[in-house]
Design a protein around this motif. Structure first.
Motif, PDB file in Angstrom:
ATOM      1  N   ASP A  57       0.772  -1.302  -0.107  1.00 24.64           N
ATOM      2  CA  ASP A  57      -0.005   0.034   0.036  1.00 24.64           C
ATOM      3  C   ASP A  57       0.729   1.374   0.014  1.00 24.64           C
ATOM      4  OD1 ASP A  57      -2.199  -1.608   0.133  1.00 24.64           O
ATOM      5  OD2 ASP A  57      -2.617  -1.346   2.209  1.00 24.64           O
ATOM      6  N   PHE A  58       2.002   1.128   0.746  1.00 32.29           N
ATOM      7  CA  PHE A  58       2.967   2.417   0.824  1.00 32.29           C
ATOM      8  C   PHE A  58       3.709   2.670  -0.502  1.00 32.29           C
ATOM      9  CE2 PHE A  58       6.421   5.109   2.351  1.00 32.29           C
ATOM     10  CZ  PHE A  58       5.762   6.062   3.107  1.00 32.29           C
ATOM     11  N   ALA A  59       3.957   1.703  -0.981  1.00 29.08           N
ATOM     12  CA  ALA A  59       4.841   1.734  -2.113  1.00 29.08           C
ATOM     13  C   ALA A  59       3.967   2.448  -3.303  1.00 29.08           C
ATOM     14  CB  ALA A  59       5.398   0.557  -2.718  1.00 29.08           C
ATOM     15  N   ALA A  60       2.754   1.956  -3.465  1.00 29.00           N
ATOM     16  CA  ALA A  60       2.040   2.127  -4.430  1.00 29.00           C
ATOM     17  C   ALA A  60       1.474   3.688  -4.183  1.00 29.00           C
ATOM     18  CB  ALA A  60       0.524   1.536  -4.284  1.00 29.00           C
ATOM     19  N   LYS A 114      -4.827   1.464   7.767  1.00 30.63           N
ATOM     20  CA  LYS A 114      -6.094   2.632   7.825  1.00 30.63           C
ATOM     21  C   LYS A 114      -5.457   3.749   7.904  1.00 30.63           C
ATOM     22  CE  LYS A 114      -9.153  -0.417   7.853  1.00 30.63           C
ATOM     23  NZ  LYS A 114     -10.309  -0.764   6.750  1.00 30.63           N
ATOM     24  N   GLN A 115      -4.437   4.206   8.455  1.00 32.25           N
ATOM     25  CA  GLN A 115      -3.761   5.602   8.620  1.00 32.25           C
ATOM     26  C   GLN A 115      -3.432   6.051   7.140  1.00 32.25           C
ATOM     27  OE1 GLN A 115      -2.430   7.814  11.646  1.00 32.25           O
ATOM     28  NE2 GLN A 115      -4.315   7.083  11.581  1.00 32.25           N
ATOM     29  N   LEU A 116      -2.968   5.194   6.151  1.00 29.55           N
ATOM     30  CA  LEU A 116      -2.784   5.375   4.838  1.00 29.55           C
ATOM     31  C   LEU A 116      -4.117   5.998   4.085  1.00 29.55           C
ATOM     32  CD1 LEU A 116      -0.172   2.972   3.322  1.00 29.55           C
ATOM     33  CD2 LEU A 116       0.094   5.379   3.840  1.00 29.55           C
ATOM     34  N   GLU A 117      -5.191   5.247   4.265  1.00 26.75           N
ATOM     35  CA  GLU A 117      -6.481   5.645   3.852  1.00 26.75           C
ATOM     36  C   GLU A 117      -6.763   7.022   4.275  1.00 26.75           C
ATOM     37  OE1 GLU A 117      -9.414   2.790   4.910  1.00 26.75           O
ATOM     38  OE2 GLU A 117      -8.428   1.246   3.785  1.00 26.75           O
ATOM     39  N   ARG A 118      -6.369   7.556   5.322  1.00 25.98           N
ATOM     40  CA  ARG A 118      -6.636   8.824   5.669  1.00 25.98           C
ATOM     41  C   ARG A 118      -5.613   9.906   5.260  1.00 25.98           C
ATOM     42  NH1 ARG A 118     -10.089   8.925  10.672  1.00 25.98           N
ATOM     43  NH2 ARG A 118     -10.237   6.891  11.820  1.00 25.98           N
ATOM     44  N   GLU A 142      -6.736  13.138   3.295  1.00 25.66           N
ATOM     45  CA  GLU A 142      -7.484  14.256   4.134  1.00 25.66           C
ATOM     46  C   GLU A 142      -6.780  14.902   5.164  1.00 25.66           C
ATOM     47  OE1 GLU A 142     -10.360  12.333   7.262  1.00 25.66           O
ATOM     48  OE2 GLU A 142     -10.192  10.674   5.919  1.00 25.66           O
ATOM     49  N   LEU A 143      -5.749  14.012   5.740  1.00 29.54           N
ATOM     50  CA  LEU A 143      -5.015  14.540   6.986  1.00 29.54           C
ATOM     51  C   LEU A 143      -4.166  15.645   6.316  1.00 29.54           C
ATOM     52  CD1 LEU A 143      -4.014  11.216   8.855  1.00 29.54           C
ATOM     53  CD2 LEU A 143      -5.385  13.171   9.550  1.00 29.54           C
ATOM     54  N   VAL A 144      -3.435  15.613   5.241  1.00 32.35           N
ATOM     55  CA  VAL A 144      -2.647  16.525   4.678  1.00 32.35           C
ATOM     56  C   VAL A 144      -3.294  17.804   4.400  1.00 32.35           C
ATOM     57  CG1 VAL A 144      -1.124  17.039   2.669  1.00 32.35           C
ATOM     58  CG2 VAL A 144      -0.724  14.828   3.761  1.00 32.35           C
ATOM     59  N   ALA A 145      -4.428  17.660   3.678  1.00 35.27           N
ATOM     60  CA  ALA A 145      -5.222  18.685   3.143  1.00 35.27           C
ATOM     61  C   ALA A 145      -5.695  19.532   4.422  1.00 35.27           C
ATOM     62  CB  ALA A 145      -6.604  18.041   2.526  1.00 35.27           C
TER      63      ALA A 145
END
Length: 380
Positions: A38-41, A251-255, A258-261
């Protein structure tokens, strides 16, 4: 109390951790492998290897490159001490160069001056999530045949414009990038780290070294219908991430978007609230950089005592942190070869403070922070 930072964790992360616990596989396993994919993608890297924290990631990066005694590694003193420590773990010598006063990042011109025949690598730090000038630093590294490693501990979700296109930090711009998932970072697994690279042989070494240099991973042994005896090919480390952490990390990657925004919106509002104060120096974001705003750092006028301002804010229920530390000022580095002028690094440590910033921060709380800081500036 308004904290300096607050991780955004909810039922999704709790449910993911619970599922990992109930699966019966809680150490490095299928969730770690999925988190790596997930992180690599997400960042656009061919390879991602999860580890226990960013310090171990940096140590593995240098170890896999056979950097050791007699080698010099150029980096900044103006960084958390782990950046310098991992160089010493390998027996190599950290060579500290100064920062740019506006971005708090490594000054490419100072890097060029610091190159010697003993230089093996440069560790460029994306300080507080603000991308450093990788294009200029990479040009210096290429010109001198030196390895470039990114300390991207704070930079998950930050971006750099390359040839007119925005690319996430972590897509290999140097040889290796190292990330942290500590609770102060934009996304967290409690503790945890990641290395990204485009080099499959380096990725293989990371995976070997993080698990005691075991020739056969335990995931393979447990899944094999035949008995397998592993070998230990070289000295390795226990730098593994757990499946519980990785499940939370997914799950944090999915967020992350929105977190950066949200952090970018908060940083923009701080700039609006504080931008009319002539004596206060605000952080600068170059037009080729898009920060995740892991921290928002302001430079106080020299006439103000940093500790006094911070204490007065704390007395009003506002947590802050001093400007980023300088490793060369710590007792453990009193014997370091300080061959280069570090006045900008020292000034940033002495006169800067980090203001609270986190996704859940309310507009009222941010306005209160800004008003209290303005009050401190008016008192002098």
């Amino acid at each position: 109390m308004i904290p300096i930072a607050l991780p955004l964790l909810g039922d999704e992360e709790a449910d993911a951790a619970r599922a990992a616990v109930l699966s019966g596989w809680v150490s490095q396993g299928p969730q770690v492998a999925a988190f790596e994919r997930d992180f690599a993608a997400l960042v656009g890297a061919p390879h991602a290897c999860a580890v226990s924290n960013c310090t171990t990631a940096l140590h593995l990066a240098l170890t896999a490159l056979d950097i050791g005694p007699g080698d010099e590694v150029i980096t900044v003193s103006h960084s958390f001490i782990a950046t310098a420590n991992c160089i010493r773990y390998c027996g190599a010598t950290p060579v500290f160069v100064d920062i740019e006063p506006d971005t708090y990042n490594m000054d490419p011109d100072r890097v060029a001056e610091a190159i010697t025949p003993a230089t093996r690598a440069i560790i460029a730090v994306h300080q507080m999530g603000m991308p450093c000038d990788l294009r200029a630093i990479a040009a210096v590294a290429d010109r001198h045949g030196v390895i470039l490693i990114e300390d991207a501990a704070c930079a998950a979700g930050s971006e750099i414009r390359v040839n007119g296109h925005w690319e996430r930090v972590g897509k290999p711009h140097g040889l290796i990038a190292c990330f942290s998932f500590h609770p102060r970072k934009v996304i967290t697994t409690g503790e945890g780290g990641m290395l990204t690279t485009a080099d499959p042989e380096l990725d293989r070494k990371f995976r070997l070294l993080r698990q005691h240099s075991m020739s056969v991973p335990d995931t393979v042994r447990h899944g094999s219908p035949r008995v397998i005896f592993e070998d230990y090919l070289t000295i390795g480390f226990n730098y593994r991430m757990t499946d519980i952490q990785a499940a939370v990390g997914r799950k944090q990657l999915e967020r992350l978007p929105e977190l950066v925004a949200r952090r970018r919106a908060l940083a923009s509002r701080y700039t609006e609230l504080l931008g009319n104060i002539e004596s206060l120096r605000l952080p600068t974001e170059p037009d080729w950089a898009s920060s995740n705003w892991q921290s928002y750092c302001v430079r106080l006028p020299n006439r103000l005592d940093q500790r006094t301002v911070m204490q007065n804010l704390l007395d009003r229920g506002i947590a802050t942190r001093r400007g980023i530390m300088c490793s060369h000022r710590e007792p453990t580095y009193s014997d370091a070869d300080q061959r280069h002028d570090l006045r900008q690094s020292e000034s940033a440590q002495d006169h800067s403070i980090l203001l609270p910033i986190y996704a859940q921060m309310s507009n009222d709380d941010q306005l209160y922070v800004a008003d209290c800081l303005k009050g401190q500036l008016r008192q002098v």
